[in-house]
Design an enzyme around this catalytic site. Sequence first.
Site, PDB file in Angstrom:
ATOM      1  N   ALA A 222      57.635  35.656 150.573  1.00 17.37           N
ATOM      2  CA  ALA A 222      56.616  35.691 151.628  1.00 17.37           C
ATOM      3  C   ALA A 222      56.200  37.103 152.011  1.00 17.37           C
ATOM      4  CB  ALA A 222      57.129  34.951 152.869  1.00 17.37           C
TER       5      ALA A 222
ATOM      6  N   ARG B 287      53.554  48.383 149.500  1.00 22.09           N
ATOM      7  CA  ARG B 287      53.626  49.566 148.636  1.00 22.09           C
ATOM      8  C   ARG B 287      53.010  49.352 147.254  1.00 22.09           C
ATOM      9  NH1 ARG B 287      59.827  50.627 149.373  1.00 22.09           N
ATOM     10  NH2 ARG B 287      59.710  48.505 150.185  1.00 22.09           N
TER      11      ARG B 287
ATOM     12  N   ASP C  59      60.502  38.899 143.839  1.00 15.40           N
ATOM     13  CA  ASP C  59      60.149  40.199 143.266  1.00 15.40           C
ATOM     14  C   ASP C  59      61.316  40.830 142.505  1.00 15.40           C
ATOM     15  OD1 ASP C  59      61.731  40.755 145.436  1.00 15.40           O
ATOM     16  OD2 ASP C  59      60.294  42.068 146.443  1.00 15.40           O
TER      17      ASP C  59
ATOM     18  N   ARG D 165      37.891  36.201 116.327  1.00 11.28           N
ATOM     19  CA  ARG D 165      37.802  35.491 117.610  1.00 11.28           C
ATOM     20  C   ARG D 165      38.281  34.051 117.429  1.00 11.28           C
ATOM     21  NH1 ARG D 165      31.891  36.286 119.002  1.00 11.28           N
ATOM     22  NH2 ARG D 165      32.443  34.832 120.653  1.00 11.28           N
TER      23      ARG D 165
HETATM   24  C1  UD1 Z   1      66.972  42.934 151.344  1.00 12.18           C
HETATM   25  C2  UD1 Z   1      68.402  42.773 151.875  1.00 12.18           C
HETATM   26  C3  UD1 Z   1      69.231  43.993 151.449  1.00 12.18           C
HETATM   27  C4  UD1 Z   1      69.211  44.110 149.946  1.00 12.18           C
HETATM   28  C5  UD1 Z   1      67.787  44.187 149.438  1.00 12.18           C
HETATM   29  C6  UD1 Z   1      67.775  44.103 147.936  1.00 12.18           C
HETATM   30  C7  UD1 Z   1      68.235  41.558 153.993  1.00 12.18           C
HETATM   31  C8  UD1 Z   1      68.211  41.661 155.457  1.00 12.18           C
HETATM   32  N1  UD1 Z   1      68.337  42.703 153.322  1.00 12.18           N
HETATM   33  O1  UD1 Z   1      66.426  44.053 151.983  1.00 12.18           O
HETATM   34  O2  UD1 Z   1      70.575  43.848 151.913  1.00 12.18           O
HETATM   35  O3  UD1 Z   1      69.942  45.281 149.547  1.00 12.18           O
HETATM   36  O4  UD1 Z   1      67.007  43.064 149.924  1.00 12.18           O
HETATM   37  O5  UD1 Z   1      66.483  44.277 147.441  1.00 12.18           O
HETATM   38  O6  UD1 Z   1      68.179  40.475 153.451  1.00 12.18           O
HETATM   39  N2  UD1 Z   1      61.009  37.981 152.492  1.00 12.18           N
HETATM   40  C9  UD1 Z   1      60.439  36.826 152.962  1.00 12.18           C
HETATM   41  N3  UD1 Z   1      60.256  36.674 154.301  1.00 12.18           N
HETATM   42  C10 UD1 Z   1      60.635  37.631 155.180  1.00 12.18           C
HETATM   43  C11 UD1 Z   1      61.213  38.814 154.699  1.00 12.18           C
HETATM   44  C12 UD1 Z   1      61.394  38.957 153.334  1.00 12.18           C
HETATM   45  O7  UD1 Z   1      60.094  35.940 152.187  1.00 12.18           O
HETATM   46  O8  UD1 Z   1      60.432  37.412 156.382  1.00 12.18           O
HETATM   47  C13 UD1 Z   1      61.205  38.152 151.044  1.00 12.18           C
HETATM   48  C14 UD1 Z   1      60.401  39.273 150.460  1.00 12.18           C
HETATM   49  O9  UD1 Z   1      59.153  38.833 149.996  1.00 12.18           O
HETATM   50  C15 UD1 Z   1      61.294  39.753 149.313  1.00 12.18           C
HETATM   51  C16 UD1 Z   1      62.686  39.432 149.793  1.00 12.18           C
HETATM   52  O10 UD1 Z   1      62.547  38.465 150.813  1.00 12.18           O
HETATM   53  O11 UD1 Z   1      61.057  39.021 148.132  1.00 12.18           O
HETATM   54  C17 UD1 Z   1      63.402  40.667 150.311  1.00 12.18           C
HETATM   55  O12 UD1 Z   1      62.707  41.181 151.415  1.00 12.18           O
HETATM   56  P1  UD1 Z   1      62.610  42.734 151.679  1.00 12.18           P
HETATM   57  O13 UD1 Z   1      61.845  42.956 152.909  1.00 12.18           O
HETATM   58  O14 UD1 Z   1      62.175  43.429 150.454  1.00 12.18           O
HETATM   59  O15 UD1 Z   1      64.150  43.049 151.974  1.00 12.18           O
HETATM   60  P2  UD1 Z   1      64.846  44.443 151.966  1.00 12.18           P
HETATM   61  O16 UD1 Z   1      64.576  45.115 153.253  1.00 12.18           O
HETATM   62  O17 UD1 Z   1      64.532  45.164 150.736  1.00 12.18           O
HETATM   63 CA    CA Z   2      62.900  44.941 148.938  1.00 17.00          CA
END
Ligand code: UD1
Ligand code: CA
Length: 454
Positions: A10, A15, A102, A331
């Site tokens: 979500a 970036r 991702d 083609r």
């Molecule tokens: C998260 C982890 C962190 C880990 C890192 C690895 C948490 C709190 N932290 O951090 O410990 O080292 O991933 O990459 O879990 N997403 C949603 N809804 C939300 C928030 C996020 O679907 O409300 C999804 C994002 O699209 C993404 C994934 O969850 O695919 C991770 O979210 P992101 O914000 O990238 O987490 P990090 O801060 O990187």
């Molecule tokens: Ca991340």
Amino acid sequence: MALDIVILAAGQGTRMVSDLPKVLHTLAGKPLLGHVIDAAAALSPRSLSVVIGHGAERVRELMGACGANWVMQERQLGTGHAVQQALPALGRDGVTLILYGDVPLVRESTLRELVAMAGKGPLALLTVELADPTGYGRVLRNQLGRVAAIVEHKDATAEQREVREVNSGIMAVPNAHLHAWLARLENSNAQREYYLTDIIAMAAQSGVGVEPLQAADEHEVAGVNNREQLAVLERAFQQRRARELLLAGVTLRDPARFDLRGRLRHGRDVSIDINVIIEGEVELGNGVSIGANCVLRNARVGDGASIQPNSVIEDSDIGPGCSVGPFARLRPGTRMAEGAKIGNFVETKKASIGARSKISHLSYVGDALLGEDVNVGAGTITCNYDGVNKFQTTIRDGAFIGSNTALVAPVEVGRNATVGAGSVVTSAVPDEALAVARGKQRNVEGWKRPQKKS
Ligand code: UD1
Ligand code: CA
């Protein structure tokens, strides 16, 4: 054991600096989310939920056919909040595997191992040691070396930030506890988010325990946050594929300059020169050689055929011993029977070319049926289009088409017939006949060109 899978997708992906939702950016020609869904589906889960929010509409539109259960997270209040949205789809027994949309290169074997660990009772957490752990959640262990909690980078003390073992984000959680743990999450942290990672401490304290699994390869658990990371993972993926091909007996002149964006099936002793791109479903027979800078999309190439440099081939079937290129464009709907030849600067489309027939130079052959042993001279054009309709050209076995001929379709050239160079052929040429359809030559003796005045 009953397995539920939740994929978190979500987030916004700011970036990437893109109008396209992050999980729809492609790696090896397939959306990031597609890679994760494929890895998930390979585990045959009881349920598969994808949590979407940013760009949800486009994600569903593009990925709709995958059979996943789409869960909407209207506001992105954290990874824990995201999993909460999927709770109604999760069972009370079995295990839930949590993946990130991702993190595209996670291996099926790793996921199986993680799920099996959680099946025995504990929460299983995929971790990795990173030289530079900046930004990641750190894995905190107690005096006995057991995992006690995860602290997010933004919440960590200077001492905790020294820890290089990080949370990949991927975990398998026994459903018997997940519901209760998620209900207890709070957002009293640096980012005011509901952190999924807070359930690690809950598991550790409850006696359920946390079992870590260290990923062997950091690309496997690497997430894509920007296009640089996407490019790094693309290369990692391509290196894996290139290595598999080399070990399976395919010569790649330079494995660093080879791209597979689909599936390649191959026989023995296939040789592929530099900068070749393979897309969709491609099959190369024994002893096939592909020259530099070729693109093949959905193509079959028979034993011993040779594709020379800078050729682009799409939805085509090339028979054994054929020769294509250099600089050929095939083609969709091009079929070449055994030993046929398409040479430089030739474009074909919906063209069936019989055995040993040759179109060696500078021609366009579309909507055409060529028999065997046909010779098409340089600069031949099948005029297949009147601006509205497409028409067929048929050239029978053994016919010889002189250079610079226009074949105005619908038209047929008979068996062993010959067309004189420069002809515009508008009606059928009988078998064995010669057709000449061009202005007659007239010579003016002693004719002088105009002279420039000095
Ligand atoms: C998260 C982890 C962190 C880990 C890192 C690895 C948490 C709190 N932290 O951090 O410990 O080292 O991933 O990459 O879990 N997403 C949603 N809804 C939300 C928030 C996020 O679907 O409300 C999804 C994002 O699209 C993404 C994934 O969850 O695919 C991770 O979210 P992101 O914000 O990238 O987490 P990090 O801060 O990187
Ligand atoms: Ca991340």
